[in-house]
Each structure stands twice: as structure tokens, then as C-alpha cells.
Design a protein around this motif. Structure first.
Motif, mmCIF file in Angstrom:
data_model
loop_
_atom_site.group_PDB
_atom_site.id
_atom_site.type_symbol
_atom_site.label_atom_id
_atom_site.label_comp_id
_atom_site.label_asym_id
_atom_site.label_seq_id
_atom_site.Cartn_x
_atom_site.Cartn_y
_atom_site.Cartn_z
ATOM 1 N N ASN A 284 12.094 -50.953 -43.510
ATOM 2 C CA ASN A 284 10.713 -50.654 -43.888
ATOM 3 C C ASN A 284 10.678 -49.343 -44.661
ATOM 4 O O ASN A 284 11.053 -48.292 -44.142
ATOM 5 C CB ASN A 284 9.848 -50.555 -42.636
ATOM 6 C CG ASN A 284 9.825 -51.866 -41.853
ATOM 7 O OD1 ASN A 284 9.829 -52.948 -42.453
ATOM 8 N ND2 ASN A 284 9.825 -51.779 -40.537
ATOM 9 N N MET A 285 10.219 -49.387 -45.890
ATOM 10 C CA MET A 285 10.124 -48.213 -46.743
ATOM 11 C C MET A 285 8.793 -47.501 -46.514
ATOM 12 O O MET A 285 7.799 -48.120 -46.108
ATOM 13 C CB MET A 285 10.278 -48.613 -48.214
ATOM 14 C CG MET A 285 11.558 -49.387 -48.517
ATOM 15 S SD MET A 285 13.057 -48.473 -48.080
ATOM 16 C CE MET A 285 13.005 -47.180 -49.302
ATOM 17 N N PRO A 286 8.727 -46.197 -46.768
ATOM 18 C CA PRO A 286 7.484 -45.450 -46.525
ATOM 19 C C PRO A 286 6.415 -45.738 -47.571
ATOM 20 O O PRO A 286 6.679 -46.343 -48.613
ATOM 21 C CB PRO A 286 7.955 -43.997 -46.589
ATOM 22 C CG PRO A 286 9.139 -44.026 -47.485
ATOM 23 C CD PRO A 286 9.829 -45.323 -47.219
ATOM 24 N N ASN A 287 5.170 -45.303 -47.261
ATOM 25 C CA ASN A 287 4.013 -45.420 -48.172
ATOM 26 C C ASN A 287 3.718 -46.864 -48.541
ATOM 27 O O ASN A 287 3.352 -47.196 -49.677
ATOM 28 C CB ASN A 287 4.233 -44.591 -49.445
ATOM 29 C CG ASN A 287 4.435 -43.120 -49.141
ATOM 30 O OD1 ASN A 287 3.812 -42.589 -48.230
ATOM 31 N ND2 ASN A 287 5.308 -42.476 -49.900
ATOM 32 N N ASN A 288 3.914 -47.767 -47.543
ATOM 33 C CA ASN A 288 3.626 -49.198 -47.732
ATOM 34 C C ASN A 288 4.394 -49.799 -48.900
ATOM 35 O O ASN A 288 3.916 -50.752 -49.555
ATOM 36 C CB ASN A 288 2.123 -49.414 -47.937
ATOM 37 C CG ASN A 288 1.325 -49.025 -46.702
ATOM 38 O OD1 ASN A 288 1.777 -49.240 -45.568
ATOM 39 N ND2 ASN A 288 0.144 -48.454 -46.907
ATOM 40 N N ALA A 289 5.568 -49.276 -49.186
ATOM 41 C CA ALA A 289 6.408 -49.829 -50.246
ATOM 42 C C ALA A 289 7.088 -51.095 -49.740
ATOM 43 O O ALA A 289 7.242 -51.302 -48.535
ATOM 44 C CB ALA A 289 7.454 -48.799 -50.677
ATOM 45 N N PRO A 290 7.525 -52.000 -50.632
ATOM 46 C CA PRO A 290 8.211 -53.217 -50.188
ATOM 47 C C PRO A 290 9.481 -52.898 -49.416
ATOM 48 O O PRO A 290 10.121 -51.869 -49.616
ATOM 49 C CB PRO A 290 8.515 -53.946 -51.512
ATOM 50 C CG PRO A 290 7.499 -53.414 -52.473
ATOM 51 C CD PRO A 290 7.275 -51.997 -52.088
ATOM 52 N N SER A 291 9.839 -53.800 -48.507
ATOM 53 C CA SER A 291 11.003 -53.589 -47.635
ATOM 54 C C SER A 291 12.289 -53.918 -48.371
ATOM 55 O O SER A 291 12.316 -54.697 -49.336
ATOM 56 C CB SER A 291 10.879 -54.453 -46.373
ATOM 57 O OG SER A 291 9.696 -54.135 -45.658
ATOM 58 N N LEU A 292 13.369 -53.330 -47.888
ATOM 59 C CA LEU A 292 14.700 -53.559 -48.450
ATOM 60 C C LEU A 292 15.411 -54.593 -47.588
ATOM 61 O O LEU A 292 15.473 -54.469 -46.354
ATOM 62 C CB LEU A 292 15.507 -52.260 -48.475
ATOM 63 C CG LEU A 292 16.958 -52.361 -48.943
ATOM 64 C CD1 LEU A 292 17.027 -52.772 -50.411
ATOM 65 C CD2 LEU A 292 17.687 -51.039 -48.731
ATOM 66 N N VAL A 293 15.989 -55.639 -48.245
ATOM 67 C CA VAL A 293 16.656 -56.737 -47.543
ATOM 68 C C VAL A 293 18.154 -56.479 -47.518
ATOM 69 O O VAL A 293 18.753 -56.111 -48.531
ATOM 70 C CB VAL A 293 16.346 -58.086 -48.223
ATOM 71 C CG1 VAL A 293 17.107 -59.218 -47.550
ATOM 72 C CG2 VAL A 293 14.852 -58.361 -48.178
ATOM 73 N N ILE A 294 18.779 -56.706 -46.347
ATOM 74 C CA ILE A 294 20.237 -56.602 -46.185
ATOM 75 C C ILE A 294 20.731 -57.917 -45.606
ATOM 76 O O ILE A 294 20.247 -58.364 -44.559
ATOM 77 C CB ILE A 294 20.628 -55.436 -45.255
ATOM 78 C CG1 ILE A 294 20.086 -54.109 -45.794
ATOM 79 C CG2 ILE A 294 22.138 -55.362 -45.093
ATOM 80 C CD1 ILE A 294 20.346 -52.936 -44.874
ATOM 81 N N ASP A 295 21.695 -58.541 -46.285
ATOM 82 C CA ASP A 295 22.282 -59.799 -45.837
ATOM 83 C C ASP A 295 23.720 -59.537 -45.393
ATOM 84 O O ASP A 295 24.487 -58.857 -46.094
ATOM 85 C CB ASP A 295 22.275 -60.841 -46.961
ATOM 86 C CG ASP A 295 22.846 -62.172 -46.507
ATOM 87 O OD1 ASP A 295 22.097 -62.972 -45.932
ATOM 88 O OD2 ASP A 295 24.055 -62.382 -46.719
ATOM 89 N N ALA A 296 24.090 -60.084 -44.216
ATOM 90 C CA ALA A 296 25.433 -59.854 -43.653
ATOM 91 C C ALA A 296 26.251 -61.128 -43.545
ATOM 92 O O ALA A 296 27.309 -61.124 -42.909
ATOM 93 C CB ALA A 296 25.316 -59.205 -42.269
ATOM 94 N N LYS A 297 25.821 -62.223 -44.168
ATOM 95 C CA LYS A 297 26.532 -63.502 -44.059
ATOM 96 C C LYS A 297 27.493 -63.666 -45.246
ATOM 97 O O LYS A 297 27.332 -64.536 -46.088
ATOM 98 C CB LYS A 297 25.536 -64.657 -44.027
ATOM 99 C CG LYS A 297 24.555 -64.598 -42.862
ATOM 100 C CD LYS A 297 23.622 -65.799 -42.899
ATOM 101 C CE LYS A 297 22.597 -65.730 -41.803
ATOM 102 N NZ LYS A 297 21.654 -64.601 -41.973
#
Length: 413
Positions: free
Chosen positions: A202-215
């Protein structure tokens, strides 16, 4: 006679060209016999002469031998005396040598015993240290066996697709949970399109979230390692490239949502060696991932990215608290202004008190002079002298009352 003469002159045998007659032969034989007798006589005389000379030589040699024997006996007696003296000297020297050797043997025995005891002590200490090292080696061997078992267990985990995915997921979760505060991330969250990424930061100031894939697909990578021969390795490399490109395309299609997630996603590789091999031998795969805004990250790069996000979150929290800090600074400046005003008032009071003290010192000086005049009996006009101290005293009391009144007002203010 003639027949005898004829017989004597008759040839007996022929020697070369000469005929030998019997008479000649007999004459020659007689002459030869006489010569032999003379020769024998001469030989007997020579042998007798030689025997006499030999006897004389033998007698001379006997006398010389007797003289030599006498000298030998004398030398022998002298030698016996010397031998006796030498025997006495040798006996004394042998006794001294025996005593010295005994002392040295005793000293050597003592040193040898001490050295043996020290050597035994050193050997005991060395054996003790050796036992300690063997114990450490046994512990290390036990640890190595335990690590070998863990490696076998890890190999069995990585051989299974589901457990291998869980292993990459656990490493990624550990890195994220260690670097970010609670509430700044979410595992297995559901997006608006129904997909569930492994992690959302979750990024600050209601910015879009960052996705991390581990598969990350490791089956094709293990196939490259297990392939034997150039042709098999080439086919395995092609299969690995194809699987990674399919996974990158799936991340871009499912997790990059406009306004909901960042326009860049992370594909986590749980091994630094695999990450380095991809960038070394599969540059086309890396470029394709960059084109679709998917960044391949290793554990160290993910840790660095999480630290950057942590710094961003801290900066955002500081910005949120900036207005509170500004309010506190304003109130602090107001307090400082009031303090300055009160300090100035106190400075004025101290100045007035200083002037009053100067007036008091003038009065005390005059009183001192008056006392000196009294001592010297030099009186002036009594009315004037009495009026001045009373006026000064009233002035000092007035200033002191004013100072006390101002101090009370400042304390109440």
C-alpha cells in the motif's frame, strides 16, 4: 800291442766331421774325471769356507742378539715400571672419570625425569586440546549432517511445484514483513478483476498499490540443469524462455490495473544465482519484461525496493504531521515573546533597583562622613545635617516599595 793300438785308434763314433776314437775318448774321459775331481775339491773348499764364515756370522749374530736381548730386557723392565705408573695414573683417572660420569648420569637422569614429566604434562595438555578439537569436529560434523539433511529436504521441497511456490512465497513474505510496518502491505489480496497477487504494498497518499508476484517457474530451469548434451540444453533453454515469457505476460495482464495498481509490477526470483543467470544468458526475456513494465527482482533487490518504500512511507507520515509541527512552533514563538517581554520588565526593575542602591550608597557615604566628623568633633549645622538623611531614607523606602509592587505585578501577569 799293435792290436790294442789299433783298437784305441779305431773310431767309435762320428761327431760332426770329426771321428772320435776310443783312445781319444778315454783320454777325454780321464781328463774330464780329473777336472771333476778338481771341481769337487774346490767346491768342498768353498763350502767349508762358507761354513766357517756362516759360523762366524752366526756367532756375531748371536752376540748381537744377546746384546739386543739384554737391551730389550732392560727396556722391558723400564716399560714395566712405566706401565705400573700408567696403571696407577689410569686407575686414578678412571676413578675420577667414573665419579664424573656418575654425577653427570645423575644430573642427566634428573633432567631427563624433569623433561619426561614436562613432556608428559605437555602431551596431556595436547591430548586435552585434541579432545576438545575432536569434540568441535564432532559438533561440526553433526551440523554438516544436519545441513545435509536440510539440503535434501530443500531439494525435496523444490522438486514439488506447490511446495516450491510456497518456498518463494515465504521468502518474499519474510522480506516484506521485515522491511515494512504492519498495515503497509497485504498478502493474497483480491483485486477488482478477481485475481489474487502474492503481495500488495500500500503506497501513501492513496496512491495505487505495488504488486509483487512470487510464482517464478523453476521447472524449466531445473530442466536446463539436468539436461545433458548441447542439443538437450538448447531445447531446455527454449522451454525456460517460453515459460518465463508466458508468466511475465500473465503478470502484466492480471495485475496491472489502471488506477488500482502501479503501472509496474515485481516478479520475485527466490535465488540470486538464477537472477544473475537470467540477466547473463536471457537478455531478451529481461527486455520483454521491461517492455510490459514487469521488473524481475532478486531477494537483495526486493529488500532494497522495500527499504525505498519504507523511506517513502516515513516521508509521507512526516508530511502528515507537518501542520501539527507548525502549530507547535507558533505556540512556542508566542511563549518566547511573552518570556522576552517579562525579561525586559525585569531588566527595567533591576535598573531602578540599581539606581536606588546607588542613592543608598550616597546616603551611607554621608552617614559615614558624619560619623567621622563626630569622632573629630567637627559639627556643622545640625538641622541641615539631620534633614538630609531623613529625606534620603524616605526616598529609598519609596523606591523599594515601588520595586516590590512591580515584582508582584509581574508575577501575577
Amino acid at each position: 800291442m799293435e792290436s790294442m793300438g789299433t783298437g784305441l785308434s779305431a773310431p767309435i763314433f762320428r761327431l760332426g766331421t770329426t771321428n772320435v776314437t776310443l783312445g781319444g775318448f778315454l783320454v777325454g774321459a780321464s781328463l774330464l774325471l780329473v777336472g771333476c775331481l778338481i771341481l769337487l775339491a774346490f767346491v768342498f773348499w768353498r763350502s767349508a769356507k762358507a761354513r766357517q764364515r756362516a759360523a762366524a756370522d752366526a756367532a756375531e749374530q748371536s752376540r748381537a742378539a744377546e746384546a739386543r736381548m739384554a737391551s730389550v730386557l732392560q727396556a722391558q723392565s723400564e716399560m714395566q715400571g712405566r706401565m705400573g705408573a700408567l696403571a696407577e695414573v689410569f686407575g686414578a683417572r678412571q676413578a675420577e672419570l667414573t665419579q664424573s660420569i656418575g654425577q653427570r648420569l645423575d644430573a642427566m637422569t634428573g633432567r631427563l625425569g624433569q623433561s619426561m614429566s614436562e613432556q608428559a604434562k605437555s602431551t596431556h595438555e595436547s591430548l586435552a586440546k585434541l579432545q576438545e578439537r575432536l569434540a568441535v569436529i564432532d559438533t561440526a560434523q553433526t551440523n554438516i549432517q544436519s545441513l545435509a539433511g536440510q539440503v535434501v529436504q530443500l531439494q525435496s521441497i523444490l522438486s514439488n511445484k506447490q511446495t516450491r511456490g510456497a518456498f518463494g512465497q515465504s521468502r518474499m513474505e519474510a522480506i516484506v514483513a521485515d522491511g515494512l510496518p504492519h498495515g503497509a502491505y497485504e498478502f493474497q489480496a483480491t483485486l477488482s478483476n478477481g485475481s489474487r497477487p502474492d503481495c500488495l504494498v500500500n503506497m501513501p497518499n492513496n496512491a495505487p498499490s505495488l504488486v509483487i508476484d512470487a510464482k517464478f517457474p523453476l521447472e524449466a530451469w531445473n530442466a536446463i540443469r539436468a539436461a545433458e548434451g548441447e542439443a538437450a540444453q538448447k531445447l531446455a533453454a527454449q522451454a525456460f524462455r517460453r515459460d518465463v515469457e508466458v508468466h511475465i505476460r500473465a503478470i502484466a495482464e492480471k495485475y496491472l490495473i489502471q488506477g488500482e495498481t502501479q503501472d509496474t509490477a515485481f516478479m520475485f526470483v527466490p535465488s540470486e544465482s538464477i537472477f544473475a543467470e537470467i540477466h547473463e544468458n536471457f537478455e531478451a526475456v529481461v527486455q520483454r519484461a521491461h517492455r510490459v513494465r514487469v521488473v524481475i527482482v532478486s531477494p537483495s533487490l526486493l529488500m532494497l525496493s522495500i527499504q525505498v518504500v519504507q523511506a517513502i512511507l516515513k516521508d509521507a507520515r512526516m508530511r502528515e504531521q507537518a501542520h501539527l509541527i507548525q502549530g507547535e512552533v507558533v505556540r512556542l514563538m508566542e511563549d518566547v515573546g511573552r518570556l522576552d517581554e517579562r525579561v525586559r520588565k525585569l531588566q527595567t526593575h533591576f535598573g531602578q533597583a540599581s539606581r536606588d542602591i546607588d542613592d543608598i550608597l550616597v546616603s551611607t557615604g554621608k552617614v559615614t562622613k558624619r560619623g567621622q566628623k563626630i569622632e573629630s568633633l567637627e559639627f556643622g549645622t545640625q538641622a541641615d545635617d539631620d534633614a538630609a538623611p531623613e529625606a534620603k531614607s524616605r526616598t529609598a523606602e519609596s523606591h523599594t516599595g515601588q520595586l516590590r509592587l512591580r515584582v508582584v505585578e509581574d508575577d501575577n501577569g
